[in-house]
Design a protein around this motif. Sequence first.
Motif, PDB file in Angstrom:
ATOM      1  N   SER A 155      -1.494  10.636  18.844  1.00  0.00           N
ATOM      2  CA  SER A 155      -2.556  10.954  19.793  1.00  0.00           C
ATOM      3  C   SER A 155      -3.890  10.950  19.057  1.00  0.00           C
ATOM      4  CB  SER A 155      -2.348  12.340  20.422  1.00  0.00           C
ATOM      5  OG  SER A 155      -1.162  12.394  21.171  1.00  0.00           O
ATOM      6  N   THR A 156      -4.954  10.562  19.755  1.00  0.00           N
ATOM      7  CA  THR A 156      -6.285  10.716  19.181  1.00  0.00           C
ATOM      8  C   THR A 156      -6.511  12.186  18.848  1.00  0.00           C
ATOM      9  OG1 THR A 156      -7.346   8.782  20.150  1.00  0.00           O
ATOM     10  CG2 THR A 156      -8.731  10.708  19.800  1.00  0.00           C
ATOM     11  N   GLY A 157      -7.074  12.430  17.679  1.00  0.00           N
ATOM     12  CA  GLY A 157      -7.261  13.794  17.198  1.00  0.00           C
ATOM     13  C   GLY A 157      -6.205  14.219  16.203  1.00  0.00           C
ATOM     14  N   ASP A 158      -5.129  13.408  16.062  1.00  0.00           N
ATOM     15  CA  ASP A 158      -4.139  13.702  15.028  1.00  0.00           C
ATOM     16  C   ASP A 158      -4.776  13.619  13.650  1.00  0.00           C
ATOM     17  OD1 ASP A 158      -2.076  14.093  16.803  1.00  0.00           O
ATOM     18  OD2 ASP A 158      -1.203  12.092  16.555  1.00  0.00           O
ATOM     19  N   VAL A 159      -4.240  14.382  12.727  1.00  0.00           N
ATOM     20  CA  VAL A 159      -4.736  14.373  11.352  1.00  0.00           C
ATOM     21  C   VAL A 159      -4.086  13.235  10.582  1.00  0.00           C
ATOM     22  CG1 VAL A 159      -4.772  15.648   9.168  1.00  0.00           C
ATOM     23  CG2 VAL A 159      -5.264  16.829  11.317  1.00  0.00           C
ATOM     24  N   LEU A 160      -4.925  12.443   9.910  1.00  0.00           N
ATOM     25  CA  LEU A 160      -4.460  11.407   8.992  1.00  0.00           C
ATOM     26  C   LEU A 160      -4.530  11.996   7.592  1.00  0.00           C
ATOM     27  CD1 LEU A 160      -3.682   8.357   8.593  1.00  0.00           C
ATOM     28  CD2 LEU A 160      -6.122   7.939   8.220  1.00  0.00           C
ATOM     29  N   GLU A 161      -3.388  12.080   6.933  1.00  0.00           N
ATOM     30  CA  GLU A 161      -3.317  12.765   5.651  1.00  0.00           C
ATOM     31  C   GLU A 161      -2.588  11.914   4.612  1.00  0.00           C
ATOM     32  OE1 GLU A 161      -1.739  17.006   3.741  1.00  0.00           O
ATOM     33  OE2 GLU A 161      -1.158  16.426   5.773  1.00  0.00           O
ATOM     34  N   LEU A 162      -3.218  11.731   3.461  1.00  0.00           N
ATOM     35  CA  LEU A 162      -2.571  11.059   2.335  1.00  0.00           C
ATOM     36  C   LEU A 162      -1.542  12.007   1.738  1.00  0.00           C
ATOM     37  CD1 LEU A 162      -2.424   8.708   0.246  1.00  0.00           C
ATOM     38  CD2 LEU A 162      -4.233   9.899  -1.019  1.00  0.00           C
ATOM     39  N   VAL A 163      -0.278  11.570   1.679  1.00  0.00           N
ATOM     40  CA  VAL A 163       0.786  12.450   1.204  1.00  0.00           C
ATOM     41  C   VAL A 163       1.431  11.977  -0.088  1.00  0.00           C
ATOM     42  CG1 VAL A 163       1.303  13.379   3.489  1.00  0.00           C
ATOM     43  CG2 VAL A 163       2.500  11.315   2.699  1.00  0.00           C
ATOM     44  N   ASP A 164       1.235  10.709  -0.470  1.00  0.00           N
ATOM     45  CA  ASP A 164       1.847  10.238  -1.714  1.00  0.00           C
ATOM     46  C   ASP A 164       1.156   8.973  -2.185  1.00  0.00           C
ATOM     47  OD1 ASP A 164       3.565  10.280  -3.878  1.00  0.00           O
ATOM     48  OD2 ASP A 164       5.221   9.293  -2.825  1.00  0.00           O
ATOM     49  N   ARG A 165       1.059   8.837  -3.498  1.00  0.00           N
ATOM     50  CA  ARG A 165       0.526   7.615  -4.125  1.00  0.00           C
ATOM     51  C   ARG A 165       1.512   7.165  -5.202  1.00  0.00           C
ATOM     52  NH1 ARG A 165      -5.610   7.412  -5.271  1.00  0.00           N
ATOM     53  NH2 ARG A 165      -5.485   6.720  -3.093  1.00  0.00           N
ATOM     54  N   LEU A 166       1.860   5.900  -5.188  1.00  0.00           N
ATOM     55  CA  LEU A 166       2.859   5.384  -6.107  1.00  0.00           C
ATOM     56  C   LEU A 166       2.285   5.221  -7.510  1.00  0.00           C
ATOM     57  CD1 LEU A 166       4.400   2.626  -3.810  1.00  0.00           C
ATOM     58  CD2 LEU A 166       5.238   4.955  -4.190  1.00  0.00           C
ATOM     59  N   PRO A 167       3.094   5.408  -8.554  1.00  0.00           N
ATOM     60  CA  PRO A 167       2.631   5.166  -9.926  1.00  0.00           C
ATOM     61  C   PRO A 167       2.148   3.719 -10.080  1.00  0.00           C
ATOM     62  CG  PRO A 167       4.753   6.293  -9.929  1.00  0.00           C
ATOM     63  CD  PRO A 167       4.495   5.883  -8.506  1.00  0.00           C
ATOM     64  N   GLY A 168       1.025   3.553 -10.757  1.00  0.00           N
ATOM     65  CA  GLY A 168       0.482   2.218 -10.965  1.00  0.00           C
ATOM     66  C   GLY A 168      -0.192   1.621  -9.749  1.00  0.00           C
ATOM     67  N   ALA A 169      -0.548   2.451  -8.782  1.00  0.00           N
ATOM     68  CA  ALA A 169      -1.151   1.948  -7.544  1.00  0.00           C
ATOM     69  C   ALA A 169      -2.488   1.260  -7.809  1.00  0.00           C
ATOM     70  CB  ALA A 169      -1.341   3.090  -6.553  1.00  0.00           C
ATOM     71  N   VAL A 170      -2.767   0.226  -7.018  1.00  0.00           N
ATOM     72  CA  VAL A 170      -3.994  -0.568  -7.126  1.00  0.00           C
ATOM     73  C   VAL A 170      -4.820  -0.357  -5.861  1.00  0.00           C
ATOM     74  CG1 VAL A 170      -4.936  -2.912  -7.260  1.00  0.00           C
ATOM     75  CG2 VAL A 170      -2.885  -2.301  -8.575  1.00  0.00           C
ATOM     76  N   SER A 171      -6.098  -0.041  -6.018  1.00  0.00           N
ATOM     77  CA  SER A 171      -6.935   0.191  -4.841  1.00  0.00           C
ATOM     78  C   SER A 171      -7.133  -1.107  -4.068  1.00  0.00           C
ATOM     79  CB  SER A 171      -8.295   0.763  -5.239  1.00  0.00           C
ATOM     80  OG  SER A 171      -9.106  -0.227  -5.842  1.00  0.00           O
ATOM     81  N   LEU A 172      -7.375  -0.964  -2.777  1.00  0.00           N
ATOM     82  CA  LEU A 172      -7.672  -2.126  -1.953  1.00  0.00           C
ATOM     83  C   LEU A 172      -8.917  -2.847  -2.443  1.00  0.00           C
ATOM     84  CD1 LEU A 172      -6.817  -0.216   1.229  1.00  0.00           C
ATOM     85  CD2 LEU A 172      -5.963  -2.536   0.909  1.00  0.00           C
ATOM     86  N   ALA A 173      -9.912  -2.096  -2.891  1.00  0.00           N
ATOM     87  CA  ALA A 173     -11.143  -2.707  -3.386  1.00  0.00           C
ATOM     88  C   ALA A 173     -10.879  -3.559  -4.621  1.00  0.00           C
ATOM     89  CB  ALA A 173     -12.171  -1.622  -3.706  1.00  0.00           C
ATOM     90  N   GLU A 174     -10.057  -3.071  -5.548  1.00  0.00           N
ATOM     91  CA  GLU A 174      -9.758  -3.842  -6.757  1.00  0.00           C
ATOM     92  C   GLU A 174      -8.999  -5.116  -6.420  1.00  0.00           C
ATOM     93  OE1 GLU A 174      -7.294  -3.511 -11.001  1.00  0.00           O
ATOM     94  OE2 GLU A 174      -7.470  -1.766  -9.688  1.00  0.00           O
ATOM     95  N   LEU A 175      -8.001  -4.991  -5.566  1.00  0.00           N
ATOM     96  CA  LEU A 175      -7.227  -6.166  -5.170  1.00  0.00           C
ATOM     97  C   LEU A 175      -8.127  -7.216  -4.542  1.00  0.00           C
ATOM     98  CD1 LEU A 175      -4.489  -7.607  -4.626  1.00  0.00           C
ATOM     99  CD2 LEU A 175      -4.407  -6.368  -2.456  1.00  0.00           C
ATOM    100  N   TRP A 176      -8.981  -6.790  -3.615  1.00  0.00           N
ATOM    101  CA  TRP A 176      -9.839  -7.740  -2.914  1.00  0.00           C
ATOM    102  C   TRP A 176     -10.866  -8.368  -3.844  1.00  0.00           C
ATOM    103  CZ3 TRP A 176      -8.965  -9.994   1.523  1.00  0.00           C
ATOM    104  CH2 TRP A 176      -9.979 -10.730   2.130  1.00  0.00           C
ATOM    105  N   GLN A 177     -11.414  -7.576  -4.762  1.00  0.00           N
ATOM    106  CA  GLN A 177     -12.418  -8.098  -5.686  1.00  0.00           C
ATOM    107  C   GLN A 177     -11.832  -9.207  -6.547  1.00  0.00           C
ATOM    108  OE1 GLN A 177     -14.064  -5.199  -8.356  1.00  0.00           O
ATOM    109  NE2 GLN A 177     -15.514  -6.610  -9.265  1.00  0.00           N
ATOM    110  N   VAL A 178     -10.664  -8.982  -7.104  1.00  0.00           N
ATOM    111  CA  VAL A 178     -10.040 -10.005  -7.951  1.00  0.00           C
ATOM    112  C   VAL A 178      -9.660 -11.232  -7.123  1.00  0.00           C
ATOM    113  CG1 VAL A 178      -8.059 -10.529  -9.428  1.00  0.00           C
ATOM    114  CG2 VAL A 178      -9.235  -8.333  -9.640  1.00  0.00           C
TER     115      VAL A 178
END
Length: 223
Positions: A155-178
């Motif tokens: 539903s609109t108004g639900d909370v979007l929450e980051l709950v886990d990040r994988l080891p060695g994760a690559v940001s979207l910005a880094e991937l796109w830049q390369v």
Amino acid sequence: MATAQLFSGGLTKIDAEGQWTGIYKQAISGPVHLAVDGLAGDMQADRRVHGGPEKALHYYAAENYRQLAERFPGVAEKFVPGSIGENVSANGFDEWNVSIGDMFRLGGSLLQVSQPRSPCWKIDYRYGSDGVARTIAETGLTGWYYRVLEPGMLSTGDVLELVDRLPGAVSLAELWQVWREHRPHPAQVEELSGAPGLTADWQRKLIERARWLRRHGGERAQR
């Protein structure tokens, strides 16, 4: 954490040649069911490049609209959440602080970032201004797709929450830049292909590009 807005829509015919688009979305309050292949009732015109399990939910950062409005003042009023065809928008998460493979809770669902969105010509059509898609590509304001690990109700108004990040994760910005660099080092491109959580299609594209760069002197060009 951020408060999410939800958007969904059908198909719109945009020219006499029979081109259709699903970019025109309307705000929805919910509740709406999110399955592994997307929101109930949401449609995509070209299923080759939109929709499906690896592109089940499209996210675009609300703050990105402010940057686009500054770059295109003549159509600034059109840059509002939902207008680029996303299903979810919020403040606080963007391409620089979100990584491939990141897991998010949203309502009753569990999501995982799978890949950036590659902008297409229909974005220019949507805003009635040439160069918007090119600017998005050049600046990395791409948005991204989620795969659905656990379906659920949203539903609109639900909370979007980051709950886990994988080891060695690559940001979207880094991937796109390369990816956008004219001559990145092939080893760097190859390394990105192993980013945890990245789709098989993006892995293949990165490996093929690394091979091409090596065949055409990519390593020598970096020395």
